[in-house]
Enzyme design. Sequence first.
Site, PDB file in Angstrom:
ATOM      1  N   ASP A  72       0.827  -1.199   0.000  1.00 42.98           N
ATOM      2  CA  ASP A  72       0.000   0.000   0.000  1.00 42.98           C
ATOM      3  C   ASP A  72       0.866   1.256   0.000  1.00 42.98           C
ATOM      4  O   ASP A  72       1.937   1.294   0.612  1.00 42.98           O
ATOM      5  CB  ASP A  72      -0.884  -0.020   1.256  1.00 42.98           C
ATOM      6  CG  ASP A  72      -1.805   1.172   1.347  1.00 42.98           C
ATOM      7  OD1 ASP A  72      -2.680   1.301   0.476  1.00 42.98           O
ATOM      8  OD2 ASP A  72      -1.647   1.976   2.282  1.00 42.98           O
TER       9      ASP A  72
ATOM     10  N   GLU B 229       1.024  -0.409  -5.163  1.00 44.85           N
ATOM     11  CA  GLU B 229       0.083   0.678  -5.405  1.00 44.85           C
ATOM     12  C   GLU B 229       0.931   1.947  -5.535  1.00 44.85           C
ATOM     13  O   GLU B 229       1.322   2.543  -4.535  1.00 44.85           O
ATOM     14  CB  GLU B 229      -0.924   0.822  -4.274  1.00 44.85           C
ATOM     15  CG  GLU B 229      -1.968   1.888  -4.571  1.00 44.85           C
ATOM     16  CD  GLU B 229      -2.563   2.525  -3.322  1.00 44.85           C
ATOM     17  OE1 GLU B 229      -3.641   3.110  -3.438  1.00 44.85           O
ATOM     18  OE2 GLU B 229      -1.936   2.459  -2.258  1.00 44.85           O
TER      19      GLU B 229
END
Length: 734
Positions: free
Chosen positions: A413, A466
Amino acid sequence: MNTQLSLSKIQSLVDGSIADPSSLLGRHPVDYRGTPATAFRMFQPEAHSICLIDSASGLRRPMRRLHPEGVFEAILDESPESHYKVEMMDKKGKTTETADPYATPSLLTDFDRYLIGQGRHHKIYERLGAQLRTVNGVDGVNFAVWAPNARAVQVVGDFNGWDGRQHGARQLPNIGIWEIFVPAARIGQRYKFRIHSEQGHWMDKCDPMAFASELPPLTANIISDINSYSWSDSDWMDKRTEFDPLHAPMNVYEVHLGSWQKGPGRTNGWLDYRDLAKRLADYCHRMNFTHVELMPISEHPYSGSWGYQSVGYYAPTSRHGSPEDFMFFVDHLHQNGIGVLVDWVPAHFPKDDHGLRRFDGSPLYEHADPRQGEHPDWGTMIFNFGRNEVRNFLIANAVFWLDKYHIDGLRVDAVASMLYLDYSREEGQWVPNRYGGRENLESIDFLREFNNAVHENYPGVVTAAEESTAWPGVSKPTSDGGLGFTYKWNMGWMNDTLRYMREEPIHRQYHQNELTFSLIYAFTENFMLPLSHDEVVHGKGSLISQMPGDMWQKFANLRLLYSYMWTHPGKKLLFMGGELAQWNEWNEDDGPQWLLLDFATHRGVQQLVSDLNLLVNENPALHHFDFGPEGFEWVDCQNAQDSVLVYLRKGTDNDPPLLVCSNFTPVVREDYPIGVPQAGFWKEVFNSDGEAYGGSNVGNYPGCQSRGIGHHDRPDSIAVTLPPLGTTIFRLDQ
């Protein structure tokens, strides 16, 4: 009293102020009346009496009480050459034979200490935390924690009445680790570390490497055995070593376990891992998804963070059960042919007092300078990636999930926030690197080391970033100067495509380049196409609510969006509820609107997603060359006036190509000429406007015969009917 302990030292044991209890407790050589002797000392507040037992001879010696609070001592002229135990009678008359915590050698070897110092002990989770251990026939738990700036560390828990005075840890030299063996500790008991900071106050902290925790909002850790589960996924694990993530199909279903499905009568409706495993495996099998991606399942105090603010990096959240229950979850999905990916969050951690922030009273895991150590947007702390022990903690954590839980991949993330020192900061709010630049060099090194550790030791496991910027080489090997990820999320494709789809069809002719632009850079990275949870929260609305037009057009546009996505180069990811065409924006309390499946239109979208997954899985042309230009060929990308796109997807020479034709307007286009590379019958294998999907059933079933007329610079062509707001796919019938 015949003791060499001063009253002040005895008092320091009683009040818990001593920094190193092992300097007084346990076995120590003394000079007793001019003769060498050995003193044995224990602090047991609950003991009525204690006897020292020589394990070899069985010789018993009572220990004298030096202080009414429970300080005991025995001085022997002769010292037991063998190991010794103690027999303790508590104040209720119950007798227990146990080991002396301070007579137990360290669990850490010299090699362990060397690797920890270098920051390269990738299985440090087998040394620190709460480790089940048997010492000289006595079962207990070895507790160890990194707290280099602490004045003292105690272990408190159910096994000592949360009185840490009797279990003060000893500090191992040079590496900042405190350790103690606790014979009384057992599986299932709760515990924490009580840390005396340099500032002089005591703090109860969670174990950074705890394997389990209490159900939030409670925060204590739980002693667990994570090595006793009997796995049944050997076939999957063997095949995984041969898995080729670049050429295999990957259709990922992103899931928030806390809200995917609810159960009446349960805490907040949370289903347990075992129930979820059976339901999710059946659903993914029916929907033809190859993998699930779980939003973070590591323990987190606030459910509203969706797991992205983790405290227990080594503990699957107790909201759904025990570590063994989560192992069953992964095991069951593997046995049903479904891979399991998890979101992993090394970018930041929350400020909760029981967590990592100022763990030993100092900025230990985080940067001391708030310009480097705090996220201005998220109110969280940033890891100090330049510190060996911090990198070790995180990389070992990644390895832990692959090793102990058989996880098949990690989606990292917020990678963009890790790469740039000025991420979301104004001038003067960030500290340049040693060359004066904005790149976070320590974080870059960390990401490369993480990817190397994963790919070198766990073949077939994937990592996905990401990452929303133009950072080069995110999915290139570290040996070529890249970051080493398997995939990069294609945030540019996602933003451009959704922006285009929100346009009224009559205006789309002016935005054709928003669809075609992605193919200019499509093969610069190994891209995954995400329609994730981020696109259906924070006021954005659900996907179908973002589509323009009346009710029919909204459904047709959504089917068109999915058809375009599934035929575009790149692996696929869809967040739960998207396959239902749910109207509500997602929130963690409600989850998907399953009741919508009572309506044929919503069932049609669900069936379309299932069929698209199957189409990708069964046709190498749609997955084998996702990351290279040899798998894609424009046929017509310039007909902006009609808002039509036509392209070929190609596999190896032995795989028939697929011809994809998309009409982004509600106008039916009949006898539309399309050039084809080969003469023959082009079978219609998919039509998003099919009646089964809720469409108007305009199409070309069973297919089109080539006409012998060249078109689009190709030797032959077919004349097709393009359905309104629809995609048709043809395959050469060989």
